[in-house]
Write a protein that holds these residues in place. Sequence first.
Motif, PDB file in Angstrom:
ATOM      1  N   ALA A 326       0.839  -1.201   0.000  1.00 47.45           N
ATOM      2  CA  ALA A 326       0.000   0.000   0.000  1.00 47.45           C
ATOM      3  C   ALA A 326       0.873   1.251   0.000  1.00 47.45           C
ATOM      4  N   THR A 327       1.891   1.267   0.827  1.00 47.13           N
ATOM      5  CA  THR A 327       2.793   2.429   0.916  1.00 47.13           C
ATOM      6  C   THR A 327       4.229   1.942   0.884  1.00 47.13           C
ATOM      7  N   ALA A 328       5.101   2.736   0.337  1.00 46.53           N
ATOM      8  CA  ALA A 328       6.520   2.346   0.291  1.00 46.53           C
ATOM      9  C   ALA A 328       7.346   3.610   0.080  1.00 46.53           C
ATOM     10  N   LYS A 329       8.520   3.642   0.672  1.00 49.08           N
ATOM     11  CA  LYS A 329       9.428   4.765   0.461  1.00 49.08           C
ATOM     12  C   LYS A 329      10.212   4.487  -0.803  1.00 49.08           C
ATOM     13  N   ALA A 330       9.857   5.235  -1.807  1.00 49.18           N
ATOM     14  CA  ALA A 330      10.464   4.952  -3.100  1.00 49.18           C
ATOM     15  C   ALA A 330      11.343   6.109  -3.556  1.00 49.18           C
ATOM     16  N   HIS A 331      11.773   6.960  -2.601  1.00 53.25           N
ATOM     17  CA  HIS A 331      12.573   8.099  -3.025  1.00 53.25           C
ATOM     18  C   HIS A 331      13.662   8.383  -1.999  1.00 53.25           C
ATOM     19  N   THR A 332      14.658   9.072  -2.432  1.00 55.53           N
ATOM     20  CA  THR A 332      15.718   9.558  -1.543  1.00 55.53           C
ATOM     21  C   THR A 332      15.950  11.026  -1.871  1.00 55.53           C
TER      22      THR A 332
END
Lengths: 355, 185
Positions: A326-332
């Motif tokens: 559902a949610t994920a940290k896909a950036h830096t």
Amino acid sequence: MSAKEHVERLEQLLARVKARAAEPRPARVFAAPASAFAAPEPASRYTDDVAARAPVTAPPPQDLPELEEVDGDSIPPETVASSPPEEVQAGWSSPPPTTNASTPPEMYDDVDVEVSAEVVEVDIDVDDVPRHAESGVEPVAEVAARSVPPVELDAIAGPALGDELEEVDGEARLTEPHDASVDSEPTFQAAAGEATAIEAPVLPANEIEEPAPSSSRRPIAPSTAPNYDDVSAYAEESSPRHTPPPESGKQVAAPSVAPPRRAPSTVPPPSVEGHTLIGGWREPGLPRGAPPATLGLEAPTSPPGFDAAEVATRVAPEVTRAVLPATAKAHTVQGVAPMFVPKSFGELLDASLDL
Amino acid sequence: MAEAPAPFDPGSAVTFDLGRGAASDARGARVVFLPSASLEAIESSHPDALVRIGEELGRACGARAAARLGGSSGVLGASLEAVITPLAGELALAGIGAVHIERWGRALVLVVDNPVAGDAFIGAVLAGALGAASGRDLGTACLGVEGASVRYFVGSRETGARVASQVAAGESFAAVLQGLQGRSA
């Protein structure tokens, strides 16, 4: 014959007509003419001897207009019986007038007509149907035993038969008197070799026998009921049964030769007057239950491996979804966005002037 | 860490000579005190004249503020707080209103609370004051009125004209300022 004698004869005829009108009406239409010969009146219209006539029981007509005695050579006599007498009511078959001419139309505006919706049950016993009922109402059991007298046609036509009848009995009378009762069945015997016999089949009680035209070879009524299951029945038919009805105004002529048997046609007859035959046309010559004729098209065969049962079932889609979080940290994030922080008023003023 | 700016000392800002019947500022220049209604009358009859009066009034205020900071160079080198303090003081002594600075990225915006007159007069005063204080040729454009405050963009005359047209077309001043900085980026 003098005019006076002719007038007297017409008066007697009128009286006879009135008497018959007062009598009960016979059930069969074609029996009516025969009743003329079996009437209780012994008088015959074909006899010139006035004295041989039996006295008429009907009252002499007194309301007839007096005919003037004129010279018979100059003016033809009046026909008294050209129009139905006013007193005759029971035997006259003309429909009652819808409107009374003597009554003004305004009187009908206020007339209330009662329409009853009651159901009246009438028990009718077949054996008790009187002869004087309306034409067509007749016990079925009597139909088979009855035959149309062939003699009556010529009896009406000319005096030949009447003369012959006179020779037999002196009066126009049949061999057996006509009985108007229900039980007796009068039989008519034709004069040998004289009367043209038209063998007519037994008709239902409701049908009226029509004289066959001389030019038509087609029988008035079929001798037997048609057998639809019999294929051979179509071979002898003068015209195919399942063809569309002829156009209005035209008569289907009876061909002299039976048409050749149809080849198995695949095309239905053309529509007549714009009507399309739907479901009612069947290839002649085919027994009932045969598959309907096609238009030359063959049903496509299913391809190999094709299951018709599967096609018959309803097709539903198969859904395949991916499993995703559902949610994920896909950036830096790298660095810091540049910011303008003027060190002096001049720097800010210069920055603003540069906009 | 920057020094805190000196507070504004309004002492001896105006001198009234009752014998000579004259009033002057701290630099000794004669001043006239006008009723605000006269400004409305001039604006209705001669709007351009009112704009010219506002520019002169602002130049005088800006000069006095710069004098407090050591001149134009001192204004440009000073901080925003050091500049705005004497500037706002002078404009307050002139009766223009209370002024403070807003920075919208690289855009300099002056906000005037409780203005004495219309937009055109106030804008002219601000342009004259900043121009005289900084020594720059600049212009102002009214960004809109928000309550009792009026915002003015400070920039070049061409940019000011463009901002004024955009705001008059119905664009929000924030979008206009954002568009200015995006175009210049």
